[in-house]
Design an enzyme around this catalytic site. Structure first.
Site, PDB file in Angstrom:
ATOM      1  CG  ASN A   1      -4.808   8.691  -3.283  1.00 39.22           C
ATOM      2  OD1 ASN A   1      -3.780   8.146  -3.663  1.00 39.22           O
ATOM      3  ND2 ASN A   1      -4.919   9.261  -2.095  1.00 39.22           N
TER       4      ASN A   1
ATOM      5  CG  HIS B   1      -0.734   7.057  -1.036  1.00 35.76           C
ATOM      6  ND1 HIS B   1      -1.961   7.199  -1.658  1.00 35.76           N
ATOM      7  CD2 HIS B   1      -0.980   6.364   0.107  1.00 35.76           C
ATOM      8  CE1 HIS B   1      -2.901   6.632  -0.912  1.00 35.76           C
ATOM      9  NE2 HIS B   1      -2.337   6.119   0.158  1.00 35.76           N
ATOM     10  CG  LEU B   2       4.904   5.402  -5.824  1.00 35.15           C
ATOM     11  CD1 LEU B   2       5.081   4.584  -7.093  1.00 35.15           C
ATOM     12  CD2 LEU B   2       6.217   5.511  -5.061  1.00 35.15           C
ATOM     13  NE  ARG B   3       0.784  12.100  -2.132  1.00 28.42           N
ATOM     14  CZ  ARG B   3      -0.246  11.617  -1.436  1.00 28.42           C
ATOM     15  NH1 ARG B   3      -1.185  10.881  -2.024  1.00 28.42           N
ATOM     16  NH2 ARG B   3      -0.346  11.869  -0.154  1.00 28.42           N
TER      17      ARG B   3
ATOM     18  CG  ASP C   1      -1.651   4.845   4.020  1.00 28.27           C
ATOM     19  OD1 ASP C   1      -1.772   5.168   2.820  1.00 28.27           O
ATOM     20  OD2 ASP C   1      -2.361   5.315   4.923  1.00 28.27           O
TER      21      ASP C   1
ATOM     22  CB  ALA D   1      -4.847  12.827   6.324  1.00 32.73           C
TER      23      ALA D   1
ATOM     24  CG  HIS E   1      -1.898   1.140   1.238  1.00 31.59           C
ATOM     25  ND1 HIS E   1      -3.251   0.941   1.378  1.00 31.59           N
ATOM     26  CD2 HIS E   1      -1.746   2.489   1.104  1.00 31.59           C
ATOM     27  CE1 HIS E   1      -3.882   2.096   1.335  1.00 31.59           C
ATOM     28  NE2 HIS E   1      -2.988   3.064   1.171  1.00 31.59           N
TER      29      HIS E   1
ATOM     30  CE  LYS F   1      -7.673   2.152  -0.708  1.00 32.90           C
ATOM     31  NZ  LYS F   1      -6.607   3.124  -0.472  1.00 32.90           N
TER      32      LYS F   1
ATOM     33  CG  HIS G   1      -9.778   4.629   3.373  1.00 32.82           C
ATOM     34  ND1 HIS G   1      -8.611   5.349   3.409  1.00 32.82           N
ATOM     35  CD2 HIS G   1     -10.455   4.983   4.501  1.00 32.82           C
ATOM     36  CE1 HIS G   1      -8.577   6.089   4.511  1.00 32.82           C
ATOM     37  NE2 HIS G   1      -9.691   5.899   5.181  1.00 32.82           N
TER      38      HIS G   1
ATOM     39  CG  HIS H   1      -4.893   2.316   5.621  1.00 33.10           C
ATOM     40  ND1 HIS H   1      -6.237   2.357   5.906  1.00 33.10           N
ATOM     41  CD2 HIS H   1      -4.746   2.971   4.455  1.00 33.10           C
ATOM     42  CE1 HIS H   1      -6.858   3.000   4.943  1.00 33.10           C
ATOM     43  NE2 HIS H   1      -5.973   3.388   4.048  1.00 33.10           N
TER      44      HIS H   1
ATOM     45  CG  HIS I   1       0.154  15.259   2.274  1.00 33.83           C
ATOM     46  ND1 HIS I   1      -0.812  15.623   1.347  1.00 33.83           N
ATOM     47  CD2 HIS I   1      -0.236  14.063   2.755  1.00 33.83           C
ATOM     48  CE1 HIS I   1      -1.745  14.675   1.296  1.00 33.83           C
ATOM     49  NE2 HIS I   1      -1.414  13.719   2.140  1.00 33.83           N
TER      50      HIS I   1
ATOM     51  CG  LEU J   1      -7.568  10.696   7.611  1.00 33.38           C
ATOM     52  CD1 LEU J   1      -8.398  11.444   6.581  1.00 33.38           C
ATOM     53  CD2 LEU J   1      -8.312  10.622   8.943  1.00 33.38           C
TER      54      LEU J   1
HETATM   55  C1  NCD Z   1      -3.426   9.130   2.083  1.00 33.56           C
HETATM   56  C2  NCD Z   1      -2.958  10.163   1.064  1.00 33.56           C
HETATM   57  O1  NCD Z   1      -2.450  11.218   1.466  1.00 33.56           O
HETATM   58  O2  NCD Z   1      -3.060   9.895  -0.127  1.00 33.56           O
HETATM   59  N1  NCD Z   1      -3.468   9.745   3.380  1.00 33.56           N
HETATM   60  C3  NCD Z   1      -3.446   9.114   4.567  1.00 33.56           C
HETATM   61  O3  NCD Z   1      -3.592   9.778   5.594  1.00 33.56           O
HETATM   62  N2  NCD Z   1      -3.258   7.823   4.662  1.00 33.56           N
HETATM   63  C4  NCD Z   1      -4.748   8.571   1.657  1.00 33.56           C
HETATM   64  C5  NCD Z   1      -5.176   7.371   2.445  1.00 33.56           C
HETATM   65  O4  NCD Z   1      -4.623   6.273   2.277  1.00 33.56           O
HETATM   66  O5  NCD Z   1      -6.086   7.513   3.271  1.00 33.56           O
HETATM   67 ZN    ZN Z   2      -3.286   5.040   1.593  1.00 35.45          ZN
END
Ligand code: NCD
Ligand code: ZN
Length: 340
Positions: free
Chosen positions: A41, A15-17, A244, A260, A13, A96, A133, A171, A248, A216
């Site tokens: 996302n 997030h690479l953006r 996860d 988050a 899990h 997802k 989620h 998560h 940011h 989150l």
């Molecule tokens: C994640 C994100 O920033 O993309 N943020 C997080 O707090 N985990 C999204 C997610 O997995 O809820």
């Molecule tokens: Zn996530």
């Protein structure tokens, strides 16, 4: 000095953006992980196979050894044909589910699960896992209870209706989720993050608010943290690693309405090792980090290995994030283990 060698881990899990931060996020994950389940996302979200394949190419253009496994972002408008296309592409591993509004970039998520029944039916037919989620989105529900309520209100009925659908409860943050996953059948699994193993809501809120620990689902009471730790070191293959890691930029976190997400990619395996060692369970790290996720997805286990050495080092206090900065999870803290 102590050394521990394990099969190279995967991150189930992540997030690479996108865009100019990709070189940073991909390289950090590649430091320790072989494969990563890449969350969809983005803005706009990755809602179809063509978008996922284009995203895959942008990740691969970073020229690291990280192997991205792509996901689709489920919406009210996803159709069954898209699932067939995704399956045939060989590029998409999972879909997802973000309940609409539940988290960062979830506004295009699902407004009512019934709207996706046809798609879930198709996923079940082609054995495409649903990654969830798991939080309710009703504004009046207390933020600390949103995961617990999701289990009874959404997850149980979903699993009863789709009796062959594979579901990963992503998560997880509560004892309720741990207990639910343990008693569910083997098509149900869960990922656990480093922050939910290392911290609880006191770390977030006591002695001053720590925006870099805000993610989150939100950090919970200490007894939930302890339940997650026990699940992670239990050797139960239903629980596996998913960081996860969700970057940011610093100014978006240190903000009157902070975003988050915790950025753990740089030191993820060492953060997990810290917990496992503290619980005298280093022998359980390999299953959790390197075997159970691959087994669940029906993928081969990695053939390469990594070695961790017990030698203290300090997580950097901040990192470059394109033309901004980012504060990593555990910034400035000393970890006992490091990659050899
Ligand atoms: C994640 C994100 O920033 O993309 N943020 C997080 O707090 N985990 C999204 C997610 O997995 O809820
Ligand atoms: Zn996530």
């Amino acid at each position: 000095m102590r050394f521990v060698t394990i099969t190279t881990p995967d991150d189930w899990h992540l997030h690479l953006r996108d865009g100019d931060v990709l070189s940073r996020t991909v390289a950090d994950s590649a430091r320790q992980f072989k494969r990563a389940m890449v969350m969809p996302n983005l803005v706009p979200p990755v809602t179809d196979t063509a978008m996922a394949m284009a995203y895959y190419e942008r990740v691969m253009a970073c020229k690291t050894n990280l192997q991205p496994l792509m996901t689709l972002y489920l919406t009210d408008h996803t159709d069954r044909q898209e699932i067939i296309t995704a399956q045939r592409s060989g590029c998409i591993q999972a879909v997802k589910l973000y309940p609409a509004g539940v988290t960062t970039n979830a506004n295009a998520g699902v407004t009512a699960i019934e709207k996706t029944y046809d798609v879930l039916e198709a996923m079940q037919e082609v054995n495409m896992p649903l990654l969830v989620h798991g939080e309710v989105t009703t504004a009046e529900t207390d933020i600390f209870d949103r995961e617990k309520y999701f289990i009874d209100e959404q997850l149980k009925p979903l699993l009863e209706r789709f009796t062959n659908l594979k579901v990963v409860f992503e998560h997880i943050t509560t004892q309720d989720a741990v207990e639910f996953v343990i008693q569910a059948d083997t098509r149900v699994a869960a990922t656990i993050t480093p922050q939910h193993l290392l911290y609880n809501r006191n770390h977030l809120l006591s002695g001053g608010i720590k925006p870099h620990l805000y993610c989150l689902p939100i950090l919970k009471h200490n007894h939930h943290q302890l339940a997650l730790q026990q699940a992670a070191i239990s050797g139960n293959p239903k629980f596996f690693l998913g960081t996860d890691s969700a970057p940011h930029a610093r100014n978006a976190k240190e903000n009157a309405c902070g975003c988050a997400g915790c950025y753990s990619a740089l030191a993820a395996i060492e953060l997990y090792a810290q917990v496992f060692d503290q619980l005298q369970a280093m022998d359980k790290l390999e299953g959790f980090a390197s075997h159970f996720g691959a087994d669940y997805y029906g993928l081969h286990r990695n053939e390469s290995t990594i070695t961790l050495v017990k030698k203290p080092w300090q997580i950097p206090s901040q990192l470059d994030y394109a033309d901004q900065t980012i504060i990593p999870l555990g910034a400035g803290e000393t970890l006992d283990w490091q990659l050899a």
